[in-house]
Design a protein around this motif. Structure first.
Motif, PDB file in Angstrom:
ATOM      1  N   VAL A 250      66.226 -15.749  58.633  1.00  0.00           N
ATOM      2  CA  VAL A 250      66.269 -16.780  57.474  1.00  0.00           C
ATOM      3  C   VAL A 250      67.510 -16.499  56.724  1.00  0.00           C
ATOM      4  O   VAL A 250      68.346 -17.471  56.540  1.00  0.00           O
ATOM      5  CB  VAL A 250      65.003 -16.799  56.760  1.00  0.00           C
ATOM      6  CG1 VAL A 250      65.114 -17.854  55.609  1.00  0.00           C
ATOM      7  CG2 VAL A 250      63.714 -16.961  57.709  1.00  0.00           C
ATOM      8  N   LYS A 251      67.780 -15.283  56.305  1.00  0.00           N
ATOM      9  CA  LYS A 251      69.042 -15.177  55.489  1.00  0.00           C
ATOM     10  C   LYS A 251      70.379 -15.399  56.304  1.00  0.00           C
ATOM     11  O   LYS A 251      71.215 -16.132  55.947  1.00  0.00           O
ATOM     12  CB  LYS A 251      68.977 -13.928  54.938  1.00  0.00           C
ATOM     13  CG  LYS A 251      70.129 -13.546  54.171  1.00  0.00           C
ATOM     14  CD  LYS A 251      70.285 -12.184  53.377  1.00  0.00           C
ATOM     15  CE  LYS A 251      71.027 -11.728  52.648  1.00  0.00           C
ATOM     16  NZ  LYS A 251      71.245 -10.413  52.304  1.00  0.00           N
TER      17      LYS A 251
ATOM     18  N   ASN B  23      70.715 -18.968  56.893  1.00  0.00           N
ATOM     19  CA  ASN B  23      71.148 -20.166  55.699  1.00  0.00           C
ATOM     20  C   ASN B  23      72.560 -19.482  55.484  1.00  0.00           C
ATOM     21  O   ASN B  23      73.238 -20.485  55.047  1.00  0.00           O
ATOM     22  CB  ASN B  23      70.476 -19.329  54.142  1.00  0.00           C
ATOM     23  CG  ASN B  23      68.978 -19.950  54.501  1.00  0.00           C
ATOM     24  OD1 ASN B  23      68.666 -21.115  54.815  1.00  0.00           O
ATOM     25  ND2 ASN B  23      68.297 -19.171  53.633  1.00  0.00           N
ATOM     26  N   GLU B  24      73.138 -18.383  55.659  1.00  0.00           N
ATOM     27  CA  GLU B  24      74.606 -18.138  55.624  1.00  0.00           C
ATOM     28  C   GLU B  24      75.325 -18.811  56.527  1.00  0.00           C
ATOM     29  O   GLU B  24      76.498 -19.237  56.271  1.00  0.00           O
ATOM     30  CB  GLU B  24      74.986 -16.508  55.745  1.00  0.00           C
ATOM     31  CG  GLU B  24      74.146 -15.650  54.573  1.00  0.00           C
ATOM     32  CD  GLU B  24      74.879 -15.953  53.225  1.00  0.00           C
ATOM     33  OE1 GLU B  24      76.151 -16.029  53.197  1.00  0.00           O
ATOM     34  OE2 GLU B  24      74.208 -16.229  52.168  1.00  0.00           O
TER      35      GLU B  24
ATOM     36  N   ASP C 283      74.723 -21.640  57.874  1.00  0.00           N
ATOM     37  CA  ASP C 283      74.604 -23.217  57.492  1.00  0.00           C
ATOM     38  C   ASP C 283      75.600 -23.245  56.342  1.00  0.00           C
ATOM     39  O   ASP C 283      76.366 -24.308  56.453  1.00  0.00           O
ATOM     40  CB  ASP C 283      73.302 -23.438  57.145  1.00  0.00           C
ATOM     41  CG  ASP C 283      72.214 -23.694  58.186  1.00  0.00           C
ATOM     42  OD1 ASP C 283      72.878 -23.480  59.506  1.00  0.00           O
ATOM     43  OD2 ASP C 283      71.096 -23.802  57.998  1.00  0.00           O
ATOM     44  N   LYS C 284      75.756 -22.381  55.609  1.00  0.00           N
ATOM     45  CA  LYS C 284      76.802 -22.428  54.287  1.00  0.00           C
ATOM     46  C   LYS C 284      78.339 -22.591  54.981  1.00  0.00           C
ATOM     47  O   LYS C 284      79.138 -23.257  54.344  1.00  0.00           O
ATOM     48  CB  LYS C 284      76.730 -21.294  53.565  1.00  0.00           C
ATOM     49  CG  LYS C 284      75.366 -21.472  52.595  1.00  0.00           C
ATOM     50  CD  LYS C 284      75.469 -20.241  51.609  1.00  0.00           C
ATOM     51  CE  LYS C 284      74.305 -20.104  50.722  1.00  0.00           C
ATOM     52  NZ  LYS C 284      74.061 -18.771  49.882  1.00  0.00           N
TER      53      LYS C 284
END
Length: 113
Positions: A27-28, A31-32, A34-35
């Protein structure tokens, strides 16, 4: 019987490891990623806008600016030859179009890595 018990215990430990360690890491990482994709898109959009300004020779413009909470205000930019670019950590630098294009190229290469 003993082998079944050991196998079930081993499977349970693997499942716990996947649930407690690997899934949160995934998940982390997503998210990274996607950033980074969002930043790449923002710099690509900025690059296209600068190219359009240069191509069309636009030196001033009017625009609607979002003040927050979907409240907009009309803004006038008298000189578009200098723009402010967010370089990170809350800092903005004033660039000419060519300087901004150089910065964008460097930033895009860094984000691609």
């Amino acid at each position: 019987m003993e082998e079944d018990y050991l196998r079930k215990e081993k499977v349970q430990r693997y499942e716990e490891f996947v649930d407690k360690r690997l899934k949160p890491d995934l998940v982390k990482a997503i998210n990274e990623r996607d950033k980074v994709f969002h930043q790449q898109k923002m710099f690509l959009d900025l690059k296209k806008n600068i190219e359009n300004l240069e191509k069309n020779g636009i030196t001033s413009l009017r625009s609607m600016v979002n003040l927050g909470s979907e409240v907009y205000m009309q803004a006038e930019v008298p000189d578009t030859r200098h723009i402010f670019v967010d370089i990170g950590l809350g800092f903005h630098v004033e660039f000419t179009w060519s300087e901004a294009m150089q910065f964008i190229s460097v930033k895009e290469a860094r984000l691609a890595r």
